[in-house]
Design a protein around this motif. Sequence first.
Motif, PDB file in Angstrom:
ATOM      1  N   SER A 348       0.826  -1.207   0.000  1.00  0.00           N
ATOM      2  CA  SER A 348       0.000   0.000   0.000  1.00  0.00           C
ATOM      3  C   SER A 348       0.856   1.252   0.000  1.00  0.00           C
ATOM      4  N   LEU A 349       1.969   1.223   0.744  1.00  0.00           N
ATOM      5  CA  LEU A 349       2.839   2.389   0.813  1.00  0.00           C
ATOM      6  C   LEU A 349       3.507   2.669  -0.519  1.00  0.00           C
ATOM      7  N   THR A 350       3.745   1.615  -1.320  1.00  0.00           N
ATOM      8  CA  THR A 350       4.426   1.822  -2.582  1.00  0.00           C
ATOM      9  C   THR A 350       3.463   2.001  -3.738  1.00  0.00           C
ATOM     10  N   ALA A 351       2.179   2.160  -3.450  1.00  0.00           N
ATOM     11  CA  ALA A 351       1.198   2.401  -4.492  1.00  0.00           C
ATOM     12  C   ALA A 351       0.647   3.808  -4.370  1.00  0.00           C
ATOM     13  N   ASP A 352      -0.254   4.169  -5.299  1.00  0.00           N
ATOM     14  CA  ASP A 352      -0.756   5.542  -5.337  1.00  0.00           C
ATOM     15  C   ASP A 352      -2.006   5.753  -4.495  1.00  0.00           C
ATOM     16  N   GLY A 353      -2.614   4.675  -4.004  1.00  0.00           N
ATOM     17  CA  GLY A 353      -3.872   4.829  -3.293  1.00  0.00           C
ATOM     18  C   GLY A 353      -3.711   5.155  -1.833  1.00  0.00           C
ATOM     19  N   GLY A 354      -2.502   4.954  -1.275  1.00  0.00           N
ATOM     20  CA  GLY A 354      -2.230   5.332   0.097  1.00  0.00           C
ATOM     21  C   GLY A 354      -3.099   4.622   1.110  1.00  0.00           C
ATOM     22  N   ALA A 355      -3.588   5.388   2.099  1.00  0.00           N
ATOM     23  CA  ALA A 355      -4.285   4.815   3.247  1.00  0.00           C
ATOM     24  C   ALA A 355      -5.561   4.081   2.854  1.00  0.00           C
ATOM     25  N   TRP A 356      -6.270   4.553   1.839  1.00  0.00           N
ATOM     26  CA  TRP A 356      -7.510   3.879   1.459  1.00  0.00           C
ATOM     27  C   TRP A 356      -7.246   2.505   0.865  1.00  0.00           C
ATOM     28  N   GLN A 357      -6.137   2.354   0.148  1.00  0.00           N
ATOM     29  CA  GLN A 357      -5.780   1.023  -0.338  1.00  0.00           C
ATOM     30  C   GLN A 357      -5.486   0.109   0.840  1.00  0.00           C
ATOM     31  N   LEU A 358      -4.791   0.646   1.835  1.00  0.00           N
ATOM     32  CA  LEU A 358      -4.475  -0.163   3.013  1.00  0.00           C
ATOM     33  C   LEU A 358      -5.757  -0.592   3.723  1.00  0.00           C
ATOM     34  N   THR A 359      -6.711   0.342   3.875  1.00  0.00           N
ATOM     35  CA  THR A 359      -7.985   0.013   4.522  1.00  0.00           C
ATOM     36  C   THR A 359      -8.743  -1.054   3.736  1.00  0.00           C
ATOM     37  N   ALA A 360      -8.772  -0.907   2.415  1.00  0.00           N
ATOM     38  CA  ALA A 360      -9.463  -1.905   1.585  1.00  0.00           C
ATOM     39  C   ALA A 360      -8.812  -3.276   1.739  1.00  0.00           C
ATOM     40  N   GLY A 361      -7.474  -3.307   1.739  1.00  0.00           N
ATOM     41  CA  GLY A 361      -6.768  -4.574   1.911  1.00  0.00           C
ATOM     42  C   GLY A 361      -7.000  -5.179   3.285  1.00  0.00           C
ATOM     43  N   MET A 362      -6.974  -4.331   4.314  1.00  0.00           N
ATOM     44  CA  MET A 362      -7.224  -4.803   5.679  1.00  0.00           C
ATOM     45  C   MET A 362      -8.656  -5.345   5.807  1.00  0.00           C
ATOM     46  N   ALA A 363      -9.595  -4.681   5.141  1.00  0.00           N
ATOM     47  CA  ALA A 363     -10.981  -5.148   5.188  1.00  0.00           C
ATOM     48  C   ALA A 363     -11.097  -6.537   4.567  1.00  0.00           C
ATOM     49  N   GLY A 364     -10.472  -6.722   3.420  1.00  0.00           N
ATOM     50  CA  GLY A 364     -10.490  -8.036   2.790  1.00  0.00           C
ATOM     51  C   GLY A 364      -9.847  -9.091   3.662  1.00  0.00           C
ATOM     52  N   PHE A 365      -8.734  -8.722   4.299  1.00  0.00           N
ATOM     53  CA  PHE A 365      -8.023  -9.642   5.183  1.00  0.00           C
ATOM     54  C   PHE A 365      -8.902 -10.021   6.375  1.00  0.00           C
ATOM     55  N   GLY A 366      -9.554  -9.027   6.990  1.00  0.00           N
ATOM     56  CA  GLY A 366     -10.402  -9.279   8.157  1.00  0.00           C
ATOM     57  C   GLY A 366     -11.621 -10.106   7.822  1.00  0.00           C
ATOM     58  N   VAL A 367     -12.247  -9.825   6.670  1.00  0.00           N
ATOM     59  CA  VAL A 367     -13.415 -10.613   6.257  1.00  0.00           C
ATOM     60  C   VAL A 367     -13.018 -12.068   6.037  1.00  0.00           C
ATOM     61  N   SER A 368     -11.873 -12.258   5.374  1.00  0.00           N
ATOM     62  CA  SER A 368     -11.416 -13.616   5.087  1.00  0.00           C
ATOM     63  C   SER A 368     -11.142 -14.404   6.359  1.00  0.00           C
ATOM     64  N   LEU A 369     -10.593 -13.728   7.389  1.00  0.00           N
ATOM     65  CA  LEU A 369     -10.317 -14.408   8.651  1.00  0.00           C
ATOM     66  C   LEU A 369     -11.589 -14.640   9.467  1.00  0.00           C
ATOM     67  N   GLY A 370     -12.497 -13.677   9.473  1.00  0.00           N
ATOM     68  CA  GLY A 370     -13.680 -13.769  10.328  1.00  0.00           C
ATOM     69  C   GLY A 370     -14.797 -14.617   9.765  1.00  0.00           C
ATOM     70  N   LEU A 371     -14.875 -14.703   8.412  1.00  0.00           N
ATOM     71  CA  LEU A 371     -15.984 -15.404   7.781  1.00  0.00           C
ATOM     72  C   LEU A 371     -16.096 -16.883   8.186  1.00  0.00           C
ATOM     73  N   PRO A 372     -14.979 -17.644   8.240  1.00  0.00           N
ATOM     74  CA  PRO A 372     -15.116 -19.067   8.593  1.00  0.00           C
ATOM     75  C   PRO A 372     -15.751 -19.301   9.960  1.00  0.00           C
ATOM     76  N   PHE A 373     -15.444 -18.431  10.934  1.00  0.00           N
ATOM     77  CA  PHE A 373     -15.987 -18.631  12.279  1.00  0.00           C
ATOM     78  C   PHE A 373     -17.511 -18.492  12.277  1.00  0.00           C
ATOM     79  N   ALA A 374     -18.006 -17.500  11.548  1.00  0.00           N
ATOM     80  CA  ALA A 374     -19.455 -17.318  11.466  1.00  0.00           C
ATOM     81  C   ALA A 374     -20.096 -18.419  10.625  1.00  0.00           C
TER      82      ALA A 374
END
Length: 662
Positions: A348-374
């Motif tokens: 994310s730091l080496t791309a042009d989207g900055g913090a919003w790219q990081l948030t989008a990536g973190m969201a995908g990461f969190g959904v992927s981890l949390g979804l199996p439990f539910a």
Amino acid sequence: MKKLLLLVMLIFGVKGFSQILDPVKWTTSVEKISDTKYKLLTQASIEPGWHLYSQDVPLDGPIPTTFTYQLNEGFTRSGITREEEGHTVDDPVFQMKIKFFENSATFEQVVEGTDNFNEIKGAVEFMVCDDTRCLPPTEVDLVFRLNTSGSSNDLEQEQHTISDSDNDEINNLLYGMVPNDIKLTNKTSVRKKSLWTIFGLGFLGGLLALLTPCVFPMIPLTVSFFTKKGGTDRSSGISKAIIYGFFILLVYLILSIPFHLLDSINPDILNEISTNVWLNIIFFVIFVFFAFSFFGYYELTLPASWTTKTTQGENAGGLIGIFFMALTLAIVSFSCTGPILGSLLAGSLTADGGAWQLTAGMAGFGVSLGLPFALFAMFPNMMNALPKSGGWLNTTKVILGFLELALAFKFLSNADLVEHWGLLKIEPFLILWIIIFGGLALYLFGKLKFPHDSPVTKLSFFRISGAILVTAFTIYLISGFRLNKETNTFSSLTLLSGLAPPVGYSWLYPSESTNNLNTFKDLKTGLNYAKKVNKPVMIDFTGYACVNCRKMEEHVWSIDRIDKYLRDEYVLISLYVDDKKDLPETQQVEVNRVNGGTRLLIDYGHKWANFQTQFFKSNSQPYYVLFDANSNEVLTEPVGYTPDEDEYAAFLEKGLQAFNKK
């Protein structure tokens, strides 16, 4: 493979067809120091996202801001024109430290004189860029009123204009056509990338984390806890498991908040961080450290006190207790998720989207981890289909270690390119990657072993398939040493675009030009040649000091299928809007500005910038126009900075199809 390694992609699309940009407004004022001394103040108001370069720029860098003062006899300058501190960054394209200003800048020049004059005239020449384009050097007149208070607008210009007939005559002289000759057909809009792409890549990262020994065994234990906790009320257990999955997502979203705070203080701070040489070296060291942790030589853990406190918080019960359970999972699994999150952060730091790219990536990461439990709490029988924990979990971890090690050399390459050390050119970079992925292939075939590996008695189908795939990729890397006889450089590897150094950055086959393409620098000559060979034209509005022009040429034009279009299908005309070479005297003429007033064309940069603004209503670079020289038709809507290979290839193909239909 490239997307999986980077976990990042550039977003933000291209600008429209007609857009004249004017991101800097100049005003002047005068401060009287004494009866014979004045301070001339020039203020630049800069629109958000744009950069104005300093007066002091190294040789071969972007165009500096330059002031000239028409001092009447009796007045002299006292010292140099002073400027504010601004921001200084290591620019990876120009490979030098460059100072720029954002939002606003003030310049001060002290003058002394005894004669009584009402005003002093001057001018400022400047260049501005944002994250995707640069504008050609522009000159604005300045007026400093000595005997009046307050500020004055510098855009006061002589009201003389050239008649339309005179302007057409000048355009025919300079370009062989007039704006009314240009026809726009097949107008289309260019699709913009969305943050969903980054979300998807983060989701893939979360899936990889699920398959590690720190996370996978937690799934049945946690789901069993919630289903039993619900007692006879199964719906209560399911709802708590769903809330637990949501809180896992929330934990990772919270991790991205500090980067938004940094982004709000300075919108370019993440980009500045990413171009910092020492930070890239630190990333290199960290990724190597992560890799050997995945190999099993040591364990990465957060302080035990953190786990103790979050475990105590679980006893609070209710929503608070569930939140602390999610936080405990994030802390306990850090040894496996930390390196993957580090890759996401660095990408994310080496791309042009900055913090919003990081948030989008973190969201995908969190959904992927949390979804199996539910999901498994709602359908407990599905857990019977899960594979049993075993040695394959550690195998997954070791594979991630090899990927982390490969990525580490990308950051070392960034530092090398910025400082131009010449250490990690294309040859050693490819050799290192061949060794790393060759080692991964040997590991999957059972020829290498790491500390926590179980004895390999029989290779599974998936392990053999993975080994064959990695071996094929290693052979692909070796093919990067094939000589491209047309460009006299090594062959560009599409999957490594943006990861490996440019093929021209080489010990054996160094190249100063872009793929040795046949490029015309004069419009009329290029158009006449296109008519002769009956090919469409790509007019490339570019600049020697245009950062994103260089990015396109090095990372997009070098891709094989793009190179084939430019080399075989199009006539390439590159017009440099910051070329300071003087025009012949017969072409140094006065023309109308699109936004009003007139300007005198002095050099070739003026000529090509005027051509772009008058004929195509745009003044940013890079800017690509696909053109039919026979009919003066624009074949499809022009585009600007387009780092996505597929989008740029589709743009070129659409123009070619429109030309061939005629």
